[in-house]
Design an enzyme around this catalytic site. Sequence first.
Site, PDB file in Angstrom:
ATOM      1  N   ASP A 116      36.352   4.621  64.048  1.00 35.59           N
ATOM      2  CA  ASP A 116      34.802   3.599  63.366  1.00 35.59           C
ATOM      3  C   ASP A 116      33.738   3.038  63.876  1.00 35.59           C
ATOM      4  OD1 ASP A 116      37.176   3.431  61.147  1.00 35.59           O
ATOM      5  OD2 ASP A 116      37.962   1.431  61.767  1.00 35.59           O
TER       6      ASP A 116
ATOM      7  N   GLU B 227      35.457   3.468  50.796  1.00 28.93           N
ATOM      8  CA  GLU B 227      35.553   2.728  51.499  1.00 28.93           C
ATOM      9  C   GLU B 227      34.087   3.047  53.015  1.00 28.93           C
ATOM     10  OE1 GLU B 227      39.412   2.476  53.836  1.00 28.93           O
ATOM     11  OE2 GLU B 227      39.398   4.630  54.361  1.00 28.93           O
TER      12      GLU B 227
HETATM   13  O1  FUB Z   1      40.367   1.241  60.586  1.00 30.86           O
HETATM   14  C1  FUB Z   1      40.821   1.125  59.859  1.00 30.86           C
HETATM   15  C2  FUB Z   1      39.948   1.449  58.498  1.00 30.86           C
HETATM   16  O2  FUB Z   1      40.356   2.533  58.291  1.00 30.86           O
HETATM   17  C3  FUB Z   1      38.505   0.912  58.241  1.00 30.86           C
HETATM   18  O3  FUB Z   1      38.567  -0.109  57.998  1.00 30.86           O
HETATM   19  C4  FUB Z   1      38.561   1.998  57.246  1.00 30.86           C
HETATM   20  O4  FUB Z   1      36.536   2.031  56.988  1.00 30.86           O
HETATM   21  C5  FUB Z   1      38.724   3.160  57.717  1.00 30.86           C
HETATM   22  O5  FUB Z   1      38.571   3.726  59.085  1.00 30.86           O
END
Ligand code: FUB
Length: 321
Positions: free
Chosen positions: A15, A222
């Site tokens: 991330d 996301e």
């Molecule tokens: O790293 C945890 C979660 O996985 C992140 O917040 C999301 O965007 C995904 O990459």
Amino acid sequence: MKTARYLIPNDYMADPSVHIFNGKLYIYPSHDRESHIPENDDGDHFDMKDYHAFSMEEIEGEVTDHGVVLDVKDIPWAGRQLWDCDVAFKNNKYYMYFPLKDKTDIFRIGVAISDKPTGPFIPEINPIRGSYSIDPAILDDGDGNYYMYFGGLWGGQLQCYRDNKVLKCACFPADDEPALCPRVVRLSDDMKGFDEEPHDVVILDENGKPLTAGDVKRRFFEASWVHKYNGKYYFSYSTGDTHFLCHAIGDNPYGPFTYKGIILTPVVGWTTHHAIVEFKNKWYLFYHDCVPSGGKTWLRSLKVTELEYDSGGIIKTIEGR
Ligand code: FUB
């Protein structure tokens, strides 16, 4: 740089949020670890406990690890799971924004402050008032305004909110209804709170209609990121369960943004997440995959590769595998 490069071969980092501060490139990733928590759709297996900061003078050069810059044990309101963070600079201070479940297992977004880009970041005693869900990404618009983009489905809990209010139970739209939107909010002058109610970030299709919930290869899931190129605002994101990184283009920080295409096809692993940054007159995509861990979705490794635009400003698709 023509081929993707792994940046931190001796640890699992994911991330990436990436910024240029004082001419140097800084990376703020999630710090993956082996939690032995079984994998599920809520992402309980992503049980991260701290953040490191990294810096680079050159894209092909050495990556310096500045060590732990924020630890969950130092956050007074902490429950569990430090997910994707971001950092912004204003008035000689650095502000780290991070999602974390509180003691009732609800994701909130916190802020921690440092005099240096390499921390340590000192957390405020409470999460940001009115914050919810995950994946904060900050745009410094260059005119004194800073905007936070946030939100994530499933484990990110965005389906539990409408109009910034918590629902009695999680609710997903029908396939032919508009998809759930990420949010954008202008930050307050002191960078410690929201200056307004968060707004929906609407992503339109080629006919000017909001993407629908059933349009799973294009709708938001996301991993928001925003950058500017040739005076336009580029909103990029992950489609989650269909594993694409996509981009949409708009004329202002609030959107709407019109869908323009895939940035990165699916990588090895479930999640895909990125940052886009210009450094020394070239553009780069920072992202992660699970090749080094043999495909363990919760043990991800950071990569960088060059990114290009076509003559119309559309980002050219990069192959994830
Ligand atoms: O790293 C945890 C979660 O996985 C992140 O917040 C999301 O965007 C995904 O990459």
